[in-house]
Design an enzyme around this catalytic site. Sequence first.
Site, PDB file in Angstrom:
ATOM      1  CG  ASP A  10      -1.674   1.213   1.467  1.00 37.51           C
ATOM      2  OD1 ASP A  10      -2.296   1.667   0.494  1.00 37.51           O
ATOM      3  OD2 ASP A  10      -1.684   1.748   2.597  1.00 37.51           O
ATOM      4  CG  LEU A  11       1.746   5.663  -1.956  1.00 36.10           C
ATOM      5  CD1 LEU A  11       3.231   5.414  -2.150  1.00 36.10           C
ATOM      6  CD2 LEU A  11       1.194   6.416  -3.173  1.00 36.10           C
ATOM      7  CG  ASP A  12      -1.774   7.472   0.516  1.00 34.11           C
ATOM      8  OD1 ASP A  12      -0.844   8.235   0.240  1.00 34.11           O
ATOM      9  OD2 ASP A  12      -2.775   7.344  -0.206  1.00 34.11           O
ATOM     10  CB  THR A  18       0.012  10.957   1.732  1.00 33.05           C
ATOM     11  OG1 THR A  18      -0.309   9.590   1.808  1.00 33.05           O
ATOM     12  CG2 THR A  18       1.128  11.186   0.749  1.00 33.05           C
ATOM     13  CE  LYS A  46      -4.027   7.699   9.297  1.00 36.95           C
ATOM     14  NZ  LYS A  46      -3.128   7.437  10.416  1.00 36.95           N
ATOM     15  N   GLY A  47      -7.247   4.709   4.025  1.00 35.79           N
ATOM     16  CA  GLY A  47      -7.514   3.572   3.139  1.00 35.79           C
ATOM     17  C   GLY A  47      -8.852   3.663   2.414  1.00 35.79           C
ATOM     18  NE  ARG A  50      -9.677  12.021  -5.087  1.00 32.79           N
ATOM     19  CZ  ARG A  50      -9.180  12.224  -6.306  1.00 32.79           C
ATOM     20  NH1 ARG A  50      -9.795  13.019  -7.142  1.00 32.79           N
ATOM     21  NH2 ARG A  50      -8.048  11.643  -6.682  1.00 32.79           N
ATOM     22  CB  SER A 115      -2.055   2.921  -3.779  1.00 36.53           C
ATOM     23  OG  SER A 115      -2.621   4.135  -3.354  1.00 36.53           O
ATOM     24  CB  ALA A 116      -7.406   3.452  -2.349  1.00 35.57           C
ATOM     25  CB  SER A 117      -3.830   7.288  -3.868  1.00 33.12           C
ATOM     26  OG  SER A 117      -3.602   8.582  -4.389  1.00 33.12           O
ATOM     27  CE  LYS A 146      -5.849  -0.831  -0.915  1.00 30.05           C
ATOM     28  NZ  LYS A 146      -4.683  -0.131  -0.389  1.00 30.05           N
ATOM     29  CD  GLU A 170      -3.601  -1.679   2.997  1.00 22.04           C
ATOM     30  OE1 GLU A 170      -3.703  -0.834   3.893  1.00 22.04           O
ATOM     31  OE2 GLU A 170      -3.926  -1.443   1.831  1.00 22.04           O
ATOM     32  CG  ASP A 171      -1.844   2.544   6.502  1.00 22.31           C
ATOM     33  OD1 ASP A 171      -2.185   2.116   5.377  1.00 22.31           O
ATOM     34  OD2 ASP A 171      -2.096   3.703   6.887  1.00 22.31           O
TER      35      ASP A 171
HETATM   36  C1  BG6 Z   1      -5.763   6.011   0.198  1.00 18.41           C
HETATM   37  C2  BG6 Z   1      -5.751   6.936   1.401  1.00 18.41           C
HETATM   38  O1  BG6 Z   1      -4.499   5.473  -0.018  1.00 18.41           O
HETATM   39  O2  BG6 Z   1      -6.165   6.722  -0.973  1.00 18.41           O
HETATM   40  C3  BG6 Z   1      -7.097   7.610   1.554  1.00 18.41           C
HETATM   41  O3  BG6 Z   1      -5.424   6.204   2.565  1.00 18.41           O
HETATM   42  C4  BG6 Z   1      -7.487   8.329   0.254  1.00 18.41           C
HETATM   43  O4  BG6 Z   1      -7.048   8.522   2.632  1.00 18.41           O
HETATM   44  C5  BG6 Z   1      -7.456   7.324  -0.901  1.00 18.41           C
HETATM   45  O5  BG6 Z   1      -8.780   8.891   0.362  1.00 18.41           O
HETATM   46  C6  BG6 Z   1      -7.771   7.985  -2.257  1.00 18.41           C
HETATM   47  O6  BG6 Z   1      -6.743   8.876  -2.564  1.00 18.41           O
HETATM   48  P1  BG6 Z   1      -6.804   9.985  -3.696  1.00 18.41           P
HETATM   49  O7  BG6 Z   1      -5.384  10.506  -3.763  1.00 18.41           O
HETATM   50  O8  BG6 Z   1      -7.188   9.300  -4.982  1.00 18.41           O
HETATM   51  O9  BG6 Z   1      -7.804  11.014  -3.314  1.00 18.41           O
HETATM   52 MG    MG Z   2      -2.748   3.138   3.627  1.00 13.82          MG
END
Ligand code: BG6
Ligand code: MG
Length: 213
Positions: A10-12, A18, A46-47, A50, A115-117, A146, A170-171
Amino acid sequence: MNNIKACIFDLDGVIVDTAIYHYKAWRRLANSLGFDFTEQQNEQLKGVSRVRSLQLILGWGGITKTEAEQEQLATQKNTWYVEMINQMTPAEILPGAREFVQSCRDAGIKTALGSASKNSMTILEKLQIVHLFDAIIDGNKVTKAKPDPEVFLKGAEALGIEPQYCVVFEDAIAGVEAAKAGGMKAIGIGDPKVLYEADLVVSGLKEMTLDKL
Ligand code: BG6
Ligand code: MG
């Protein structure tokens, strides 16, 4: 945990912290709507994707918005968030993260990001660690958040490794659940009381060594 052939990170909260930038940007949004929320409430984000994060925050403020308005608000938050992550430097990589990912690669273990980001490429580029991952699966490539295992299953598929030979770092509780739902091992980063579903919990990648796999 025998026979591990791939590590999916996982990234964040695992590679970089972040969460503070997400918190600042979400808080700025909440404040602009006339309310505030605590750091403790922020833990619940967290995780979480958006859109879902925004829905939780609006709920805390007792505010209802149309879908179109929600999209606008999420975009505004992301603009503020991106302004902050654009300032990131390699100094922000969490202790031991780069070293552990590199040690996996040196040992012939494949590495992927899960990552979800949707901003993960920007972050990896700012940290100068894109080259450390054989595959990058992020919020732009998945449709289910997730704890659905989609992000990790796609990572395993991209690496050509079956799920039972993969371990996920994973955190977030939802992330540990996603790994388990995908038939993978999970190593939690954080508090063992919170991440009790993980096979092993460490405080950070600085504590990880290959013999723990
Ligand atoms: C996850 C974070 O990795 O990504 C969440 O832990 C965040 O807090 C999610 O909402 C989505 O990220 P982004 O950058 O696409 O808004
Ligand atoms: Mg995370």
